[in-house]
Design a protein around this motif. Structure first.
Motif, PDB file in Angstrom:
ATOM      1  N   ASN A 216       0.813  -1.219   0.000  1.00  0.00           N
ATOM      2  CA  ASN A 216       0.000   0.000   0.000  1.00  0.00           C
ATOM      3  C   ASN A 216       0.845   1.267   0.000  1.00  0.00           C
ATOM      4  O   ASN A 216       0.317   2.347   0.253  1.00  0.00           O
ATOM      5  N   ILE A 217       2.126   1.134  -0.275  1.00  0.00           N
ATOM      6  CA  ILE A 217       3.022   2.285  -0.258  1.00  0.00           C
ATOM      7  C   ILE A 217       3.978   2.235  -1.438  1.00  0.00           C
ATOM      8  O   ILE A 217       4.213   1.175  -2.021  1.00  0.00           O
ATOM      9  N   VAL A 218       4.527   3.389  -1.766  1.00  0.00           N
ATOM     10  CA  VAL A 218       5.590   3.504  -2.764  1.00  0.00           C
ATOM     11  C   VAL A 218       6.814   4.061  -2.053  1.00  0.00           C
ATOM     12  O   VAL A 218       6.742   5.111  -1.403  1.00  0.00           O
ATOM     13  N   VAL A 219       7.933   3.370  -2.179  1.00  0.00           N
ATOM     14  CA  VAL A 219       9.123   3.697  -1.383  1.00  0.00           C
ATOM     15  C   VAL A 219      10.239   4.244  -2.260  1.00  0.00           C
ATOM     16  O   VAL A 219      10.520   3.706  -3.337  1.00  0.00           O
ATOM     17  N   SER A 220      10.871   5.311  -1.779  1.00  0.00           N
ATOM     18  CA  SER A 220      12.120   5.821  -2.337  1.00  0.00           C
ATOM     19  C   SER A 220      13.139   5.913  -1.206  1.00  0.00           C
ATOM     20  O   SER A 220      12.781   5.794  -0.029  1.00  0.00           O
ATOM     21  N   TYR A 221      14.411   6.126  -1.580  1.00  0.00           N
ATOM     22  CA  TYR A 221      15.477   6.111  -0.579  1.00  0.00           C
ATOM     23  C   TYR A 221      16.370   7.335  -0.742  1.00  0.00           C
ATOM     24  O   TYR A 221      16.620   7.800  -1.865  1.00  0.00           O
ATOM     25  N   LEU A 222      16.857   7.838   0.409  1.00  0.00           N
ATOM     26  CA  LEU A 222      17.898   8.858   0.417  1.00  0.00           C
ATOM     27  C   LEU A 222      18.920   8.473   1.475  1.00  0.00           C
ATOM     28  O   LEU A 222      18.605   8.406   2.667  1.00  0.00           O
ATOM     29  N   PHE A 223      20.136   8.169   1.017  1.00  0.00           N
ATOM     30  CA  PHE A 223      21.222   7.828   1.927  1.00  0.00           C
ATOM     31  C   PHE A 223      22.228   8.972   1.944  1.00  0.00           C
ATOM     32  O   PHE A 223      22.678   9.419   0.878  1.00  0.00           O
ATOM     33  N   VAL A 224      22.573   9.447   3.132  1.00  0.00           N
ATOM     34  CA  VAL A 224      23.641  10.428   3.266  1.00  0.00           C
ATOM     35  C   VAL A 224      24.914   9.650   3.574  1.00  0.00           C
ATOM     36  O   VAL A 224      25.068   9.096   4.656  1.00  0.00           O
ATOM     37  N   ASP A 225      25.804   9.573   2.606  1.00  0.00           N
ATOM     38  CA  ASP A 225      27.000   8.732   2.683  1.00  0.00           C
ATOM     39  C   ASP A 225      28.105   9.466   3.434  1.00  0.00           C
ATOM     40  O   ASP A 225      28.763  10.353   2.909  1.00  0.00           O
ATOM     41  N   ASP A 226      28.290   9.064   4.686  1.00  0.00           N
ATOM     42  CA  ASP A 226      29.352   9.622   5.520  1.00  0.00           C
ATOM     43  C   ASP A 226      30.376   8.538   5.858  1.00  0.00           C
ATOM     44  O   ASP A 226      31.067   8.604   6.865  1.00  0.00           O
ATOM     45  N   ASN A 227      30.448   7.517   5.025  1.00  0.00           N
ATOM     46  CA  ASN A 227      31.270   6.350   5.312  1.00  0.00           C
ATOM     47  C   ASN A 227      32.759   6.642   5.181  1.00  0.00           C
ATOM     48  O   ASN A 227      33.198   7.359   4.279  1.00  0.00           O
ATOM     49  N   ALA A 228      33.516   6.018   6.069  1.00  0.00           N
ATOM     50  CA  ALA A 228      34.972   6.111   5.994  1.00  0.00           C
ATOM     51  C   ALA A 228      35.548   4.959   5.187  1.00  0.00           C
ATOM     52  O   ALA A 228      36.675   5.052   4.701  1.00  0.00           O
ATOM     53  N   GLU A 229      34.773   3.874   5.035  1.00  0.00           N
ATOM     54  CA  GLU A 229      35.267   2.687   4.337  1.00  0.00           C
ATOM     55  C   GLU A 229      34.704   2.632   2.916  1.00  0.00           C
ATOM     56  O   GLU A 229      33.487   2.749   2.710  1.00  0.00           O
ATOM     57  N   GLU A 230      35.585   2.432   1.966  1.00  0.00           N
ATOM     58  CA  GLU A 230      35.170   2.397   0.566  1.00  0.00           C
ATOM     59  C   GLU A 230      34.199   1.250   0.302  1.00  0.00           C
ATOM     60  O   GLU A 230      33.283   1.379  -0.520  1.00  0.00           O
ATOM     61  N   SER A 231      34.345   0.122   0.990  1.00  0.00           N
ATOM     62  CA  SER A 231      33.444  -1.016   0.783  1.00  0.00           C
ATOM     63  C   SER A 231      32.018  -0.673   1.201  1.00  0.00           C
ATOM     64  O   SER A 231      31.053  -1.168   0.597  1.00  0.00           O
TER      65      SER A 231
END
Length: 634
Positions: A34-49
């Motif tokens: 019953n929903i439509v989903v989108s995503y927003l990730f704020v990439d603050d990662n220190a690791e490239e993987s």
């Protein structure tokens, strides 16, 4: 047909790849009928993987934006004991969360689901949160903030993290605060939607609330720690109630060791199928007037039993009506002042391979329930008995203070029997499996002299007490303030060569308590030293000896015994009582005091740091922390 709601799942992410990968998988597995989903990730990662994992998710699932956070040196630390967040990191996270809210508002999403990247979600989570039709609602999860502590919720009722209701003019004892905390926990253990005072980390926020101005930014004249506190205060000031949904608890990977529990959690989301069970289980309880505790207990063991046996010993409330919602196997048993008789009657009604016994005020935490479900899938059905830790008492911060092991799950064909009218025990033997599962006991009824009177009635009838009953009668006398009478029975118990080693050690410690109340200092010390006759010195006894000398301001003697306590190993999987504080923070906080008094601030700070790593919320340790900060020694 109504329009499907548009949901933005947002997360600021600085995460190790081994935790990030299952988090992203759980997002992908969320139901979205019953929903439509989108995503927003704020990439603050220190690791490239970890950065690569986000790009792979974007490629595989679409509807995903990734915003790259500008990198700065970080001092954020985490290990198996705790997480340390510096102030600048907290407000950086607040800024990233607010950017996600602004993004959602600009693109006209109906809701934002802000979720931390160390959570594993039940597939029903998001659909169920949306169906609640609340402006701000979090999904429940539970966390052991330190390894040997009780699981705590990420929601609270007031202030920084107060877990009980209290009127402004009320003054509560520690006992009343603990009772109200347990009532709140009990409520959260039952599936429902409840209003709370604070929440975070897994929160659905409506467009209406975002448009009104809810934000995570710091409120400058508020000293509370953490961006979620500032969000919640701002939201309540704007008139938005805060709710928690407890139907589908998430799994929190607070430390890397908890990665091992992911498979069990995901299996529990699907339910345990009959084909997956290596064993079947009857749960047996004897109850009387437990209408409030019983739902919490039985919900905490959901999916575990194949049948539930309830034996009622004379309830006058709605206990049997409540029990009937969970089972039709409810039996009456006329009370005859004999707990073993009642438990044996309950066991006689069991029909499954194994019997699990519980009291109505026993529960499993969510993680212990998952461990139990895994046990059902893996236990070899020829094991005669399974022991489990029994967490019996907690301090004001819900750290486990005392525990012991009990034979908790036993093979029915062995026909083990309960023995003893009071403080009964299960006479189990044979092959054993010592599990990692813990049963949590939280008694919320007023303590009565029922057991004491049963013993005194036995004595009045001329019935002799067994050696074990002498020990437990002494305990009842001590707990009710009859210290002289208790001391007589402890002395008699200790003078006999027979008796269980653990009871002998406990008797020596309890005898010392009696002599302390009777102001007999030399007898108190002698009783403590008698504990050494039955095993190597243990930390709790060394701490007790140290406390005698500390009270007399004999700091060098006290230091010797507290230092000895820090060197004592944890007892092997003992079935006796275990004092967790003496094995962790207590000797160090006392050594901090002793070394400070003899003019050794370096040693005092050394032991303070250790005590702080174990129990940073204890009032004495908070006091010491402020003391060292004022000295300029942080």
């Amino acid at each position: 047909m109504s329009r499907k709601k548009r949901i933005l799942i947002g997360s600021p992410i600085r995460q190790s790849p081994e935790i990030l990968a299952p988090f992203l998988t759980s997002l992908a597995e969320l139901e979205r009928t019953n929903i439509v989903v989108s995503y927003l990730f704020v990439d603050d990662n220190a690791e490239e993987s970890s950065q690569l994992l986000l790009r792979q998710f974007q490629s595989q699932h679409g509807r995903t934006d990734i915003h790259i956070e500008e990198k700065h040196p970080e001092t954020y630390e985490k290990d198996e004991f705790t997480h340390y967040w510096p102030e600048e990191t907290i407000w950086k996270v607040a800024r990233m969360k607010d950017a996600i809210l602004t993004y959602a508002l600009d693109r006209k999403f109906d809701y934002v689901f802000l979720v931390d990247s160390d959570l594993i979600l039940h597939p029903h989570t998001l659909e169920h949160l949306v169906s609640a039709n609340k402006e701000i609602i979090s999904n429940i999860f539970w966390t052991k903030w330190q390894p040997d502590t009780m699981e705590m919720p990420q929601v609270w009722l007031s202030d920084q993290y107060t877990l009980y209701h209290k009127d402004r003019k009320e003054s509560l004892s520690d006992e009343e605060s603990a009772k109200r905390t347990w009532q709140f926990f009990g409520q959260l253990r039952v599936p429902g939607i409840y209003e709370v005072g604070g929440l975070g980390a897994c929160t659905l926020i409506s467009r209406k609330a975002i448009k009104a101005g809810v934000r995570f930014a710091e409120i400058p004249n508020l000293s509370f720690w953490g961006e979620d506190r500032h969000f919640c205060i701002r939201a309540r000031a704007m008139g938005f109630a805060l709710y928690v949904d407890t139907h589908f608890p998430a799994y929190h990977i607070y430390r890397k060791s908890e990665l091992a529990g992911i498979n069990a959690y995901k299996q529990s989301c699907k339910g345990v199928q009959s084909a997956d069970r290596k064993i079947t289980i009857s749960v047996c309880l004897i109850v009387k007037n437990e209408e409030n505790a019983l739902p919490v207990c039985l919900h905490s063991i959901r999916d575990i039993p194949d049948e539930i046996i309830i034996v009622d010993t004379g309830s006058t409330d709605r206990t049997k009506a409540v029990a009937s919602k969970y089972t039709d196997k409810i039996y009456d048993f006329a009370w005859v002042d004999d707990f073993a008789a009642a438990r044996n009657f309950a066991f006689s009604k069991a029909t499954q391979q194994y019997i699990l016994w519980l009291d109505a005020d026993d529960t499993l935490t969510e993680k212990d329930r998952l461990l139990f479900l895994e046990l059902i899938r893996t236990l070899e059905p020829l094991v005669d008995r399974v022991t489990m830790s029994y967490h019996l008492s907690f301090d004001e911060n819900q750290n486990v203070t005392y525990s012991l092991r009990r034979n908790r799950l036993v093979r029915r064909e062995c026909q083990f029997q309960w023995i003893g009218a009071v403080h009964e025990y299960l006479a189990a033997s044979g092959s054993v499996y010592d599990s990692e599962i813990a049963v949590t006991h939280r008694k919320d009824k007023i303590h009565t002299d029922r057991n004491l009177q049963i013993y005194r009635n036995m004595l009045a009838r001329g019935e002799g007490l067994s050696l074990r009953d002498q020990f437990y009668y002494a305990n009842e006398c001590r707990e009710h303030g009859f210290h002289q009478e208790a001391a007589v029975y402890y002395e008699a118990f200790l003078q006999t060569p027979e008796g269980w080693q653990e009871d002998k050690i406990a008797a020596a410690l309890h005898l010392a308590t009696c002599y302390s109340h009777l102001a007999q200092r030399d007898e108190q010390l002698l009783a403590l030293f008698r504990a050494f006759e039955h095993d190597m010195p243990r930390a709790d006894c060394c701490c007790r000896i140290g406390s005698v000398f500390l009270e007399e301001q004999d700091y060098l003697q006290a230091i010797y015994w507290y230092e000895s306590a820090t060197q004592c190993p944890k007892p092997k999987e003992s079935m006796g009582f275990m004092d967790h504080s003496s094995l962790t923070w207590l000797p160090h906080v006392q050594l901090c005091l002793c070394y400070d008094r003899i003019g050794r601030p370096d040693k005092a700070k050394f032991h303070h740091d250790i005590s702080y790593s174990y129990n940073p919320k204890h009032p004495s340790i908070i006091h010491n922390q402020r003391y060292f900060e004022q000295m300029g020694n942080k």
